[in-house]
Design a protein around this motif. Structure first.
Motif, PDB file in Angstrom:
ATOM      1  N   ASN A   1       0.901  -1.221   0.014  1.00  0.00           N
ATOM      2  CA  ASN A   1      -0.117   0.026  -0.024  1.00  0.00           C
ATOM      3  C   ASN A   1       0.841   1.191   0.033  1.00  0.00           C
ATOM      4  O   ASN A   1       0.564   2.156  -0.614  1.00  0.00           O
ATOM      5  CB  ASN A   1      -1.096   0.090   1.176  1.00  0.00           C
ATOM      6  CG  ASN A   1      -2.084   0.870   0.982  1.00  0.00           C
ATOM      7  OD1 ASN A   1      -2.835   0.782  -0.044  1.00  0.00           O
ATOM      8  ND2 ASN A   1      -2.548   1.326   2.149  1.00  0.00           N
ATOM      9  N   ALA A   2       1.749   1.206   0.951  1.00  0.00           N
ATOM     10  CA  ALA A   2       2.758   2.503   0.713  1.00  0.00           C
ATOM     11  C   ALA A   2       3.481   2.338  -0.651  1.00  0.00           C
ATOM     12  O   ALA A   2       3.782   3.602  -1.062  1.00  0.00           O
ATOM     13  CB  ALA A   2       3.948   2.230   1.935  1.00  0.00           C
ATOM     14  N   LEU A   3       3.976   1.294  -1.250  1.00  0.00           N
ATOM     15  CA  LEU A   3       4.659   1.472  -2.642  1.00  0.00           C
ATOM     16  C   LEU A   3       3.408   2.084  -3.573  1.00  0.00           C
ATOM     17  O   LEU A   3       3.764   2.993  -4.549  1.00  0.00           O
ATOM     18  CB  LEU A   3       4.919   0.214  -2.907  1.00  0.00           C
ATOM     19  CG  LEU A   3       5.943   0.019  -4.270  1.00  0.00           C
ATOM     20  CD1 LEU A   3       7.128   0.942  -4.376  1.00  0.00           C
ATOM     21  CD2 LEU A   3       6.304  -1.315  -4.414  1.00  0.00           C
ATOM     22  N   SER A   4       2.425   1.707  -3.218  1.00  0.00           N
ATOM     23  CA  SER A   4       1.518   2.289  -4.334  1.00  0.00           C
ATOM     24  C   SER A   4       1.180   3.979  -4.130  1.00  0.00           C
ATOM     25  O   SER A   4       1.037   4.470  -4.939  1.00  0.00           O
ATOM     26  CB  SER A   4      -0.279   1.616  -4.174  1.00  0.00           C
ATOM     27  OG  SER A   4      -1.061   2.318  -4.912  1.00  0.00           O
ATOM     28  N   ALA A   5       1.140   4.309  -2.888  1.00  0.00           N
ATOM     29  CA  ALA A   5       1.158   5.707  -2.528  1.00  0.00           C
ATOM     30  C   ALA A   5       2.347   6.267  -2.955  1.00  0.00           C
ATOM     31  O   ALA A   5       2.386   7.631  -3.362  1.00  0.00           O
ATOM     32  CB  ALA A   5       1.080   6.003  -0.875  1.00  0.00           C
ATOM     33  N   LEU A   6       3.802   5.632  -2.892  1.00  0.00           N
ATOM     34  CA  LEU A   6       4.784   6.424  -3.735  1.00  0.00           C
ATOM     35  C   LEU A   6       4.791   6.524  -4.901  1.00  0.00           C
ATOM     36  O   LEU A   6       5.231   7.688  -5.443  1.00  0.00           O
ATOM     37  CB  LEU A   6       5.925   5.392  -3.256  1.00  0.00           C
ATOM     38  CG  LEU A   6       6.565   5.452  -2.042  1.00  0.00           C
ATOM     39  CD1 LEU A   6       7.484   4.341  -1.493  1.00  0.00           C
ATOM     40  CD2 LEU A   6       7.277   6.944  -1.618  1.00  0.00           C
ATOM     41  N   GLY A   7       3.968   5.599  -5.585  1.00  0.00           N
ATOM     42  CA  GLY A   7       3.730   5.830  -7.035  1.00  0.00           C
ATOM     43  C   GLY A   7       2.693   7.050  -7.176  1.00  0.00           C
ATOM     44  O   GLY A   7       3.055   7.970  -8.379  1.00  0.00           O
ATOM     45  N   ALA A   8       1.766   7.050  -6.325  1.00  0.00           N
ATOM     46  CA  ALA A   8       0.772   8.470  -6.316  1.00  0.00           C
ATOM     47  C   ALA A   8       1.901   9.856  -6.212  1.00  0.00           C
ATOM     48  O   ALA A   8       1.609  10.776  -6.890  1.00  0.00           O
ATOM     49  CB  ALA A   8      -0.113   8.488  -5.448  1.00  0.00           C
ATOM     50  N   ALA A   9       2.777   9.668  -5.560  1.00  0.00           N
ATOM     51  CA  ALA A   9       3.648  10.801  -5.162  1.00  0.00           C
ATOM     52  C   ALA A   9       4.373  10.989  -6.478  1.00  0.00           C
ATOM     53  O   ALA A   9       4.812  12.055  -6.720  1.00  0.00           O
ATOM     54  CB  ALA A   9       4.487  10.615  -3.817  1.00  0.00           C
ATOM     55  N   LEU A  10       4.984   9.940  -7.215  1.00  0.00           N
ATOM     56  CA  LEU A  10       5.866  10.049  -8.205  1.00  0.00           C
ATOM     57  C   LEU A  10       5.284  10.621  -9.454  1.00  0.00           C
ATOM     58  O   LEU A  10       5.752  11.478 -10.039  1.00  0.00           O
ATOM     59  CB  LEU A  10       6.310   8.548  -8.475  1.00  0.00           C
ATOM     60  CG  LEU A  10       7.514   8.700  -9.459  1.00  0.00           C
ATOM     61  CD1 LEU A  10       8.761   9.441  -9.301  1.00  0.00           C
ATOM     62  CD2 LEU A  10       7.677   7.083  -9.929  1.00  0.00           C
ATOM     63  N   ASN A  11       3.649  10.412  -9.351  1.00  0.00           N
ATOM     64  CA  ASN A  11       2.880  11.070 -10.455  1.00  0.00           C
ATOM     65  C   ASN A  11       3.212  12.599 -10.315  1.00  0.00           C
ATOM     66  O   ASN A  11       2.920  13.505 -11.083  1.00  0.00           O
ATOM     67  CB  ASN A  11       1.678  10.399 -10.250  1.00  0.00           C
ATOM     68  CG  ASN A  11       0.879  10.895 -11.523  1.00  0.00           C
ATOM     69  OD1 ASN A  11       1.192  10.600 -12.599  1.00  0.00           O
ATOM     70  ND2 ASN A  11      -0.200  11.684 -11.333  1.00  0.00           N
ATOM     71  N   VAL A  12       3.223  12.998  -9.095  1.00  0.00           N
ATOM     72  CA  VAL A  12       3.183  14.499  -8.845  1.00  0.00           C
ATOM     73  C   VAL A  12       4.640  15.077  -9.396  1.00  0.00           C
ATOM     74  O   VAL A  12       4.622  15.950  -9.963  1.00  0.00           O
ATOM     75  CB  VAL A  12       3.020  14.779  -7.371  1.00  0.00           C
ATOM     76  CG1 VAL A  12       2.945  16.171  -7.139  1.00  0.00           C
ATOM     77  CG2 VAL A  12       1.487  14.364  -6.835  1.00  0.00           C
ATOM     78  N   GLY A  13       5.553  14.298  -8.853  1.00  0.00           N
ATOM     79  CA  GLY A  13       7.013  14.642  -9.295  1.00  0.00           C
ATOM     80  C   GLY A  13       8.025  13.924  -8.502  1.00  0.00           C
ATOM     81  O   GLY A  13       7.794  13.514  -7.402  1.00  0.00           O
ATOM     82  N   PRO A  14       9.321  13.957  -9.215  1.00  0.00           N
ATOM     83  CA  PRO A  14      10.279  13.219  -8.582  1.00  0.00           C
ATOM     84  C   PRO A  14      10.816  14.015  -7.242  1.00  0.00           C
ATOM     85  O   PRO A  14      10.859  12.932  -6.021  1.00  0.00           O
ATOM     86  CB  PRO A  14      11.720  13.455  -9.359  1.00  0.00           C
ATOM     87  CG  PRO A  14      10.854  13.656 -10.743  1.00  0.00           C
ATOM     88  CD  PRO A  14       9.510  14.479 -10.347  1.00  0.00           C
ATOM     89  N   GLU A  15      10.680  15.200  -6.715  1.00  0.00           N
ATOM     90  CA  GLU A  15      11.083  15.825  -5.712  1.00  0.00           C
ATOM     91  C   GLU A  15       9.889  15.423  -4.704  1.00  0.00           C
ATOM     92  O   GLU A  15      10.393  15.071  -3.586  1.00  0.00           O
ATOM     93  CB  GLU A  15      10.904  17.284  -5.793  1.00  0.00           C
ATOM     94  CG  GLU A  15      12.077  17.759  -6.652  1.00  0.00           C
ATOM     95  CD  GLU A  15      13.388  17.667  -5.838  1.00  0.00           C
ATOM     96  OE1 GLU A  15      13.426  17.623  -4.569  1.00  0.00           O
ATOM     97  OE2 GLU A  15      14.574  17.498  -6.459  1.00  0.00           O
TER      98      GLU A  15
END
Length: 269
Positions: free
Chosen positions: A148-162
């Motif tokens: 679930n956290a990895l999926s959320a990290l994907g959502a954050a990556l979709n916002v941007g690398p930073e």
């Protein structure tokens, strides 16, 4: 009373008795049929319930099921199913590949002690950073938090690398990272609460919607598979690879001094 009348009265009485017995028999039969019908319905209902329970029990769980779903890859990714995540300046000649599981306590120690150094090196173009997410800790307790956290990290990556790097650091921080035995990251609301500490993700409706809907769940499973099938021989986290070779003999790098020594040697090699 005449004999004829007496005989008629007796016949009438016998007829009434016979009719009454027939009515009693019919009522008893109807009662038995009703009991049987109710029993059959109950048996069928029980059988149906058992059948339903068996079907439900044999259904794959959510995370198993999404393995077969079409992957929605976050922005800022490349490769098959978007599982190649590389961050850094294009002028950097080499890439440091880092393997991490969101629930991993040793990864948390690494991020808390060396994370700022890694970020500085990326910004300065010392190397490019490639992230590989793992979820094997979930397998130990039938958990969901790593996935679930990895999926959320994907959502954050979709916002941007930073946003991705800052969110990853927040998840591993001393304040927010749970004990390895606690499956805290399975809770979407907790992941969103941590994200609110990252400026680019704070009250970000698109990010929050992706977390709640599991937009990147299938991506998380595809990413996890890249860890499971990696050819560098990495079996634990955190793992460090450069030029296709594990650094520090596969052992974690948990101090800035050790990290700099090992990575600098690999950069020269």
């Amino acid at each position: 009373m005449s004999q004829r009348n007496s005989q008629a009265a007796k016949s009438a009485a016998r007829e009434r008795l016979r009719a009454e017995r027939e009515r009693d028999a019919k009522r008893a039969k109807a009662k038995r049929q009703a009991v049987v019908a109710v029993s059959v319905v109950a048996v069928l209902a029980a059988a149906g319930g058992i059948g339903y329970a068996v079907v439900q029990a044999n259904k794959p769980g959510h995370w198993e099921a999404v393995k077969d779903e079409k992957v929605v890859a976050p922005a800022n990714t490349t490769g098959a199913d978007g599982t190649t995540v590389v961050i850094g300046k294009s002028t950097a000649k080499k890439t440091l590949k880092v393997y991490e599981d969101p629930r991993c306590p040793v990864c948390a120690v690494f991020e808390q002690t060396v994370g700022s150094t890694v970020k500085k090196d990326i910004d300065e173009g010392k190397f490019k950073f490639q992230y590989v997410g793992a979820t094997f800790i979930d397998n130990h307790d039938n958990g969901e938090g790593s996935k679930n956290a990895l999926s959320a990290l994907g959502a954050a990556l979709n916002v941007g690398p930073e946003a991705f790097l800052e969110y990853k650091g927040a998840l591993y921080s001393a304040k927010w990272h749970p004990e390895e035995t606690a499956d805290t990251f399975k809770d979407d609301s907790y992941l969103i609460k941590v994200a609110d500490t990252v400026p680019a993700l704070k009250n970000n409706a698109k990010f929050q919607d992706a977390v709640r809907k599991g937009t990147y769940d299938a991506w998380a499973m595809a990413m996890s598979k890249t860890f499971d099938t990696n050819k560098e021989g990495v079996r634990g986290t955190p793992g460090f690879v450069m030029d296709g070779k594990q650094l520090n003999g596969g052992k974690p790098l948990l101090t800035v001094a050790d990290f700099n020594k090992v990575v600098d040697a690999a950069l020269k090699g």
